[in-house]
Scaffold this active site. Structure first.
Site, PDB file in Angstrom:
ATOM      1  CB  CYS A  95      -0.824  -0.126   1.171  1.00 12.16           C
ATOM      2  SG  CYS A  95      -2.129  -1.425   1.361  1.00 12.16           S
ATOM      3  CG  HIS A 354      -6.426   1.209  -0.327  1.00 13.74           C
ATOM      4  ND1 HIS A 354      -5.396   1.977  -0.751  1.00 13.74           N
ATOM      5  CD2 HIS A 354      -6.179   0.315   0.497  1.00 13.74           C
ATOM      6  CE1 HIS A 354      -4.092   1.447  -0.252  1.00 13.74           C
ATOM      7  NE2 HIS A 354      -4.641   0.403   0.721  1.00 13.74           N
ATOM      8  CB  CYS A 384      -1.052   0.417   7.858  1.00 15.19           C
ATOM      9  SG  CYS A 384      -2.731   0.021   7.201  1.00 15.19           S
ATOM     10  N   GLY A 386       1.263  -3.920   4.318  1.00 13.22           N
ATOM     11  CA  GLY A 386       1.093  -5.393   4.836  1.00 13.22           C
ATOM     12  C   GLY A 386       2.288  -5.863   5.137  1.00 13.22           C
TER      13      GLY A 386
END
Length: 398
Positions: A95, A354, A384, A386
């Site tokens: 992300c 997202h 945040c 993964g």
């Protein structure tokens, strides 16, 4: 002899609209085509700059395979009609891929290895599924000491909600507010400066003629924001990751398709071409946290990015905190004492979507144009990541 770092400036920042996956407006639009559109627009927004001076394109993507494989960055540069002297590399930090791409491009300029760079991100969750087409996990991940790496994103959000005592009601209220802000932003034209329209070609069988009819339409508006979002509607949704959990589809980020692109230059280029910078790239930081509570990652990355930028938290005017889940966003806000009025002023991923590896570049465009419209100084993009990371990048309006 130590060489002094030079500054990196953003002279254009744009993005496509964000489509809902897997059945939204970009379901049949390739991610590299979205990226091409974003890159072409970003270059066109700096008409005085010779494209031959661009040295490289660094593009983020969370699952660089299928329609977004084969080094999408280099392919997009060529498909965009840019000089073939420009390189291209696709990078993956899940992300945070998009914001990492921007930081890497800025670093090339700051150390004097480049004067003009393209940075951005692209992701189609309609065409490439979460985890990719053929995921292959190292079996050591499932050992007791590593098992947090095997947790699904939703389960990590449940862990954060439990540990930071974030209630279901608080998560739903946060989500309703995300939609409210996004819809209000759309109605007020807040996204206009940052958004590049995309033409969609749709094909329909004509039974009368036996031919395929083509219809073209232009889209310039994010697809996910809902004006009818309410506590009542969200309250009816069941938890999807744990039997007695609080994380639902309504208080989680939407699966999405989209792309973003920025042009970064050195001070030498600014002066030579008399360019007006949108912002200065101030700092970037990434930090790790336990994988099973990956959503709390920004609480470690944000202080590090602030230290690197030489500013304090209260100097931040605009904070794009990616809403992977309401639970983790609220936990970060609570843990760091962030001002909720500065966090996602135009809504976040719960309402707007997202598109994984593109999000960092997309939200950078939002923050950069946002602080300019409101005559503010510092904007931050954070999320945040993964397997237990947090990332944060800070921009200063010039």
């Amino acid at each position: 002899m130590t060489k002094q770092l030079q500054e990196a400036y953003i002279v254009s920042a744009t993005r496509t609209p964000i489509g809902k996956a897997p059945r939204g407006m970009f379901k049949n639009t390739r991610p590299d085509d979205l990226l091409v559109r974003a890159i072409q627009s970003a270059v066109a927004q700096v008409p005085g700059l010779d494209p031959k001076l661009i040295e490289d394109a660094i593009i983020g993507c969370s699952f660089p395979e299928g329609a977004q494989g084969l080094n999408m960055a280099r392919n997009a540069v060529l498909l965009a009609g840019l000089p073939n002297t420009i390189g291209g590399v696709t990078v993956n930090r899940y992300c945070a891929s998009g914001i990492t791409a921007i930081a890497m491009a800025a670093d090339r300029i700051r150390v004097g290895q480049a004067d003009v760079m393209i940075a951005g991100g692209a992701e189609s969750m309609s065409m490439v599924p979460m985890m990719g087409f053929h995921p292959s996990v190292n079996m050591d991940v499932f050992k007791d000491e590593n098992v947090g790496m095997a947790y699904g994103m939703g389960l990590t959000a449940e862990k954060v909600a439990q540990q930071w005592k974030v209630s279901r009601e608080a998560q739903d209220a946060f989500s309703v507010e995300s939609h409210r802000r996004a819809v209000a932003g759309q109605l007020a034209g807040e996204f206009k400066d940052e958004t590049t329209s995309v033409e969609i070609i749709e094909r329909f069988p004509n039974l009368a003629t036996g031919q395929i009819d083509l219809k073209t339409r232009s889209v310039d508006r994010d697809e996910g924001a809902r004006a009818d979002s309410s506590m009542e509607t969200l309250g009816k949704l069941k938890a999807v990751f744990a039997a007695k959990g609080s994380v639902t589809a309504g208080n989680s980020s939407q699966m999405s398709d989209g792309a973003g692109a920025l042009i970064l230059v050195s001070e030498k280029i600014l002066k030579e071409f008399n360019l007006t910078p949108l912002a200065r790239f101030a700092s970037f930081a990434v930090r790790g946290v336990p994988p099973e509570i990956m959503g709390i990652g920004p609480k470690e990355a944000i202080p590090a990015a602030l230290r690197a930028a030489g500013i304090t938290q209260d100097q931040l005017d605009w904070i794009e905190l990616n809403e992977a889940f309401a639970a983790q966003a609220l936990a970060v806000i609570q843990d760091l004492g962030l001002d909720p009025s500065k966090v996602n002023p135009l809504g976040g991923a719960i309402a707007l979507g997202h598109p994984l590896g593109a999000t960092g570049a997309i939200r950078a465009a939002t923050a950069i144009h946002g602080i300019r419209r409101r005559n503010q100084k510092y904007g931050m993009v954070t999320m945040c990541v993964g397997t237990g990371m947090g990332a944060a990048g800070i921009f200063e309006r010039m």
